[in-house]
Design an enzyme around this catalytic site. Sequence first.
Site, PDB file in Angstrom:
ATOM      1  N   LYS A  58       0.879  -1.171   0.000  1.00 54.80           N
ATOM      2  CA  LYS A  58       0.000   0.000   0.000  1.00 54.80           C
ATOM      3  C   LYS A  58       0.911   1.213   0.000  1.00 54.80           C
ATOM      4  CE  LYS A  58      -2.934   2.698   3.094  1.00 54.80           C
ATOM      5  NZ  LYS A  58      -3.824   2.686   4.266  1.00 54.80           N
ATOM      6  N   ALA A 115      -9.667   4.961   4.655  1.00 55.20           N
ATOM      7  CA  ALA A 115      -9.452   6.149   5.499  1.00 55.20           C
ATOM      8  C   ALA A 115     -10.724   6.915   5.785  1.00 55.20           C
ATOM      9  CB  ALA A 115      -8.398   7.103   4.941  1.00 55.20           C
ATOM     10  N   GLY A 116     -10.945   7.122   7.056  1.00 50.74           N
ATOM     11  CA  GLY A 116     -12.042   7.957   7.514  1.00 50.74           C
ATOM     12  C   GLY A 116     -13.349   7.221   7.726  1.00 50.74           C
ATOM     13  N   ASN A 135      -9.497   0.700   9.682  1.00 47.45           N
ATOM     14  CA  ASN A 135      -8.532   0.431  10.755  1.00 47.45           C
ATOM     15  C   ASN A 135      -9.021   1.053  12.063  1.00 47.45           C
ATOM     16  OD1 ASN A 135      -4.861   0.631  11.074  1.00 47.45           O
ATOM     17  ND2 ASN A 135      -6.397   0.102  12.546  1.00 47.45           N
ATOM     18  N   THR A 136      -8.910   2.379  12.181  1.00 46.50           N
ATOM     19  CA  THR A 136      -9.188   3.039  13.460  1.00 46.50           C
ATOM     20  C   THR A 136     -10.582   2.752  14.008  1.00 46.50           C
ATOM     21  OG1 THR A 136      -7.734   4.842  12.764  1.00 46.50           O
ATOM     22  CG2 THR A 136      -9.116   5.263  14.672  1.00 46.50           C
TER      23      THR A 136
END
Lengths: 259, 65
Positions: free
Chosen positions: A99, A186-187, A208-209
């Site tokens: 990535k 992302a996000g 992820n987060t």
Amino acid sequence: MSNSDILKIGCKEFKNRLFTGTGKFASLELISKMLEVSQSEMITVALRRVDKSSSAGNVLDYIPDGVQLLPNTSGARTAEEAVRIARIAREAGCGDFVKIEVIKDQKWLMPDNEETLKATRILAKEGFIVLPYVSPDITLARKLEDAGAAAVMPLGSPIGSHQGLQTASLIKMLIETCQLPIIVDAGIGRPSHAAAAMEMGADAVLVNTAISASADPAEIGLAFKKAVEAGRSAYLIEMGEKQEYASASSPLTGFLYND
Amino acid sequence: MEITINGKTENINFTTIKEIVESKKLDKSGLVIEHNGTIIKKKNWSEYELQDGDKLELLSFVGGG
């Protein structure tokens, strides 16, 4: 979803369109548990300098053999740095997937699209299966395709922000015009964001987060798996269009009263 | 001799990578070592004789998104 709805990236086939990350978990054991429950088939890792022993252990030991490693080039500020990290990761036994993440901006962690494209050109020629993380842009996507990228990973909103699909209209453009798999990365902050991305026609999402920072990463990982499946079904199966006026769902005859 | 380890110059009395790893008490599992731009596999850590001015990168995979 049926077993025939396979996502092919490079030489690898994926049944599960939820990809995950190993960042910010409270413990490495939680990564194993999350993978077991969510059945995610590809997960990111990062490469860092080490100057003292960590008591936590080695993150790779918590990722089962069947799960595809996706080393990221986080930390890279230029194409050259990203290329170096990718080569080290491959040489260290991580496989060919990479990535590309090239970020100079420290406030929003917005990727440097130009440097990402440069790194893609170099690494694709060296046989890497390149997944570039970018700000969504259809002109860039065309160039990434020509450069040999295996997919395009447009951000939904800043990394770790939980803001969801702030770039929805741009992602839709990519889905419509780009021949490569589109993986929204992302996000994504809620399973509903992941479902929305899939319903829009994205080929996969990377979360992820939202998973690692939750109170129960395994359960939330499962929630995301279900959301991805739900969104994918809604995308593949024809459903009714939005209408301005109501359309009764119960019969308009045989009422239990007289007019 | 002086070598660069992870971007910092260090004065070392050791001659092999294995000795440096042991002196820093690093966990060998998962450790990736680059010597002057080339990855050195673990089985070869005792073989390479370090020279003045060499560059070592001591790396490992960690959690990341």
